[in-house]
Design an enzyme around this catalytic site. Sequence first.
Site, mmCIF file in Angstrom:
data_model
loop_
_atom_site.group_PDB
_atom_site.id
_atom_site.type_symbol
_atom_site.label_atom_id
_atom_site.label_comp_id
_atom_site.label_asym_id
_atom_site.label_seq_id
_atom_site.Cartn_x
_atom_site.Cartn_y
_atom_site.Cartn_z
ATOM 1 N N HIS A 19 57.244 32.465 33.047
ATOM 2 C CA HIS A 19 57.974 32.075 34.259
ATOM 3 C C HIS A 19 57.823 30.569 34.462
ATOM 4 O O HIS A 19 57.156 29.884 33.667
ATOM 5 C CB HIS A 19 57.515 32.893 35.467
ATOM 6 C CG HIS A 19 56.050 32.773 35.798
ATOM 7 N ND1 HIS A 19 55.470 31.599 36.202
ATOM 8 C CD2 HIS A 19 55.050 33.693 35.785
ATOM 9 C CE1 HIS A 19 54.194 31.796 36.439
ATOM 10 N NE2 HIS A 19 53.899 33.066 36.176
ATOM 11 N N HIS A 22 54.368 28.843 34.211
ATOM 12 C CA HIS A 22 53.909 28.560 32.844
ATOM 13 C C HIS A 22 54.672 27.352 32.276
ATOM 14 O O HIS A 22 54.104 26.485 31.617
ATOM 15 C CB HIS A 22 54.158 29.756 31.915
ATOM 16 C CG HIS A 22 53.579 31.050 32.397
ATOM 17 N ND1 HIS A 22 54.275 32.235 32.374
ATOM 18 C CD2 HIS A 22 52.370 31.346 32.918
ATOM 19 C CE1 HIS A 22 53.512 33.204 32.843
ATOM 20 N NE2 HIS A 22 52.345 32.696 33.183
ATOM 21 N N CYS A 127 37.561 41.624 39.300
ATOM 22 C CA CYS A 127 39.007 41.594 39.511
ATOM 23 C C CYS A 127 39.680 41.566 38.137
ATOM 24 O O CYS A 127 39.482 40.616 37.377
ATOM 25 C CB CYS A 127 39.445 40.385 40.328
ATOM 26 S SG CYS A 127 41.254 40.212 40.319
ATOM 27 N N CYS A 130 42.114 38.556 37.644
ATOM 28 C CA CYS A 130 41.436 37.295 37.283
ATOM 29 C C CYS A 130 40.630 37.448 35.998
ATOM 30 O O CYS A 130 40.206 36.460 35.414
ATOM 31 C CB CYS A 130 40.446 36.865 38.364
ATOM 32 S SG CYS A 130 41.187 36.396 39.919
ATOM 33 N N CYS A 145 40.656 40.965 46.211
ATOM 34 C CA CYS A 145 40.597 39.638 45.562
ATOM 35 C C CYS A 145 41.606 38.712 46.240
ATOM 36 O O CYS A 145 42.783 39.055 46.343
ATOM 37 C CB CYS A 145 40.931 39.769 44.075
ATOM 38 S SG CYS A 145 41.341 38.168 43.344
ATOM 39 N N HIS A 148 44.630 37.705 43.766
ATOM 40 C CA HIS A 148 45.616 38.727 43.389
ATOM 41 C C HIS A 148 45.978 39.674 44.518
ATOM 42 O O HIS A 148 46.845 40.529 44.347
ATOM 43 C CB HIS A 148 45.119 39.499 42.157
ATOM 44 C CG HIS A 148 45.166 38.666 40.915
ATOM 45 N ND1 HIS A 148 44.126 37.857 40.524
ATOM 46 C CD2 HIS A 148 46.171 38.450 40.033
ATOM 47 C CE1 HIS A 148 44.477 37.208 39.427
ATOM 48 N NE2 HIS A 148 45.712 37.540 39.113
ATOM 49 N N LYS A 302 56.161 32.473 47.598
ATOM 50 C CA LYS A 302 55.193 32.582 46.526
ATOM 51 C C LYS A 302 55.757 33.550 45.472
ATOM 52 O O LYS A 302 56.359 34.560 45.843
ATOM 53 C CB LYS A 302 53.912 33.152 47.135
ATOM 54 C CG LYS A 302 52.755 33.066 46.222
ATOM 55 C CD LYS A 302 51.454 33.443 46.910
ATOM 56 C CE LYS A 302 50.398 33.393 45.851
ATOM 57 N NZ LYS A 302 49.440 34.334 45.731
ATOM 58 N N LYS A 305 54.339 39.732 41.926
ATOM 59 C CA LYS A 305 54.836 41.009 41.386
ATOM 60 C C LYS A 305 55.527 41.796 42.467
ATOM 61 O O LYS A 305 56.606 42.349 42.273
ATOM 62 C CB LYS A 305 53.649 41.802 40.845
ATOM 63 C CG LYS A 305 53.673 41.850 39.357
ATOM 64 C CD LYS A 305 52.953 43.053 38.817
ATOM 65 C CE LYS A 305 53.234 43.093 37.321
ATOM 66 N NZ LYS A 305 52.107 42.840 36.509
HETATM 67 N N1 MSP Z 1 44.890 33.371 30.303
HETATM 68 C C1 MSP Z 1 44.431 32.558 31.390
HETATM 69 C C2 MSP Z 1 44.178 31.149 30.932
HETATM 70 C C3 MSP Z 1 43.197 31.002 29.825
HETATM 71 S S1 MSP Z 1 43.029 29.340 29.319
HETATM 72 C C4 MSP Z 1 41.735 29.355 28.305
HETATM 73 C C5 MSP Z 1 45.470 32.561 32.505
HETATM 74 N N2 MSP Z 1 46.700 32.897 32.159
HETATM 75 S S2 MSP Z 1 47.953 33.019 33.180
HETATM 76 O O1 MSP Z 1 49.064 33.379 32.363
HETATM 77 O O2 MSP Z 1 47.623 33.894 34.248
HETATM 78 O O3 MSP Z 1 48.132 31.629 33.845
HETATM 79 C C6 MSP Z 1 48.345 30.529 33.056
HETATM 80 C C7 MSP Z 1 48.645 29.307 33.845
HETATM 81 O O4 MSP Z 1 49.836 29.464 34.608
HETATM 82 C C8 MSP Z 1 47.547 28.926 34.816
HETATM 83 O O5 MSP Z 1 47.227 27.557 34.617
HETATM 84 C C9 MSP Z 1 48.190 29.107 36.171
HETATM 85 O O6 MSP Z 1 47.720 28.162 37.088
HETATM 86 C C10 MSP Z 1 49.642 28.847 35.833
HETATM 87 N N3 MSP Z 1 50.511 29.381 36.857
HETATM 88 C C11 MSP Z 1 50.727 30.681 37.181
HETATM 89 N N4 MSP Z 1 51.561 30.727 38.259
HETATM 90 C C12 MSP Z 1 51.882 29.471 38.645
HETATM 91 C C13 MSP Z 1 52.719 28.914 39.600
HETATM 92 N N5 MSP Z 1 53.372 29.641 40.481
HETATM 93 N N6 MSP Z 1 52.864 27.558 39.619
HETATM 94 C C14 MSP Z 1 52.245 26.751 38.688
HETATM 95 N N7 MSP Z 1 51.445 27.258 37.775
HETATM 96 C C15 MSP Z 1 51.147 28.591 37.797
HETATM 97 O O7 MSP Z 1 45.119 32.246 33.619
#
Ligand code: MSP
Length: 543
Positions: A19, A22, A127, A130, A145, A148, A302, A305
Amino acid sequence: MARPVYVTTPIYYVNDRPHIGHAYSTVAADVVSRYARLRGKPTYFLTGLDEHGLKIERRAKEEGLAPQDFVDQMAAPFRSTWEELGCAHDGFIRTTSAQHRDRVQALWKLMQDKGDIYLDDYEDWYCVGCESFKTEKELLEGKICPVHQAPVERIKERSYFFRLSNYTQPLLDYYAAHPEFVRPDARFNEVKAFLAEGLRDLSISRTSFRWGVAVPGDPEHVVYVWLDALMNYVSALGGPAEEGEAPLYDEFWQSSETITHIVGKDILRFHAIYWPAFLMSAEIRLPTQIWAHGWLTVNGEKMSKSLGNFLPPGPLVEAFGADVLRYYFMREVGFGQDGDFSHRNLVNRYNGELANGLGNLMNRIVASIVKKNLGGRVPSVDFDALEDVDRQLIDKATATSSEAAKHIEALAFHRALDSIWELVSAANKYVDSTEPWKLAKQADKTRLEQVCYTVLETLRWLSVLLFPVMPTKCNELRGQIGMGPLLPTEQTDLWPRAWGGLRPGTQTHPATPLFPRFDESQERSILERLGVDKDVAPRSSAK
Ligand code: MSP
């Protein structure tokens, strides 16, 4: 000699599709690495996937798939999304790869040899979202949590522990000696405050599920998913390894000038506390900087899910093009701050800044004046005969080049773009005030040539300054002013410094506008196609 630069994104959990949250991280890392390459630095940009853990195991089960089949299937959309977004990563690590598994076990052994791992019984709240244990203090009422908004689970099992508590003081000392280790500063203060309370030892293995890396010598246990995941930054380069065994590791970990981990604010603690402690234990060099960016909301909401509003980047790339989306990400929100992704603001910035600002500058000069009056060729000019107004624009370009560099190096992308846009506005004002169309009518060829050259050369500079953010559009721009694409080469600094790089006589190739302006009906149909109400406005209360 320009020394190596290593930049990484977090590795994304494959339980969901990519999304814009990422995409935001990945684009930022791509901008940093493209900038370093332009400066002639050997650069390695790593991204990848976090494929182990309870969360993934459960998700695979829901899908009726074996975990490996599930993660293989989910890897494809991440790869294709980064390609669509023009993110040119050098490495794509998957934690289910044999190399990664092997290197995680090697790290474990190093920490064990140090005497930092022991077996004990454990009971606490966990959690799954997390993939982390939580203290009672961290939970909301009803054992929820806060990240989440979901109930935590009570977990009681025998587990290996890492003596994290031994690292409180070494970490504090390290922070004191490296005041830029965590950025932005406010986040660094949070980390220090957390650390000041003292650290508990960390449970680093699990026995209640199988989907992970087996603990060396005790395969009943799998390695805790965060230890497994953090190791990706080193395992992707083939480390830990002795000198000479893994060339990428030698170059980009051991000898790097900078190692920058770009992460979201929610995972800062893992990167700023656990990761350096594991590395200290294994006696491996630490990264130079952990950069925690903020979170994006979508049109004031925000992403979650329950709301089902995870915004995939694909349709946005299709509607606006990758470079426009990259520009918007980097311009709209100060890196480090929370911000809002708003379709309306995206359209406004597109029309106001890209179409009316940069696009207009191109069209006025390349597709119009130079084409009609100079045979489409770059004119020759006597630089000593330039007027003050020309020199002012040249000075502005020179100042912008060093300011933009300073801001990109500090990951203040929005500031870099603000400063570059001051140059775009200055160049448009220059055209307004020098009125080249009048010079053409008055047959004042020398002055017309001076003005056109000054704008064309400014455009050439812009094609480099903006390249890290908009690589495809910048190469298109270069094509139109008769230049070849930018080809970064190690040890050659391409950042603009010397005025006059554009060769007189070069044939320009005006083509379709770089950023055609959307009229109202196009705007409406784009927003409709994206399923967005045209009048959607960010709701500040939801930020
Ligand atoms: N797998 C772990 C990271 C391990 S690194 C050794 C993880 N994955 S995640 O897919 O949940 O999240 C990855 C990244 O996406 C995180 O840095 C998180 O902050 C970012 N984001 C998830 N939702 C976001 C937004 N809405 N806005 C900006 N970044 C966000 O955590």
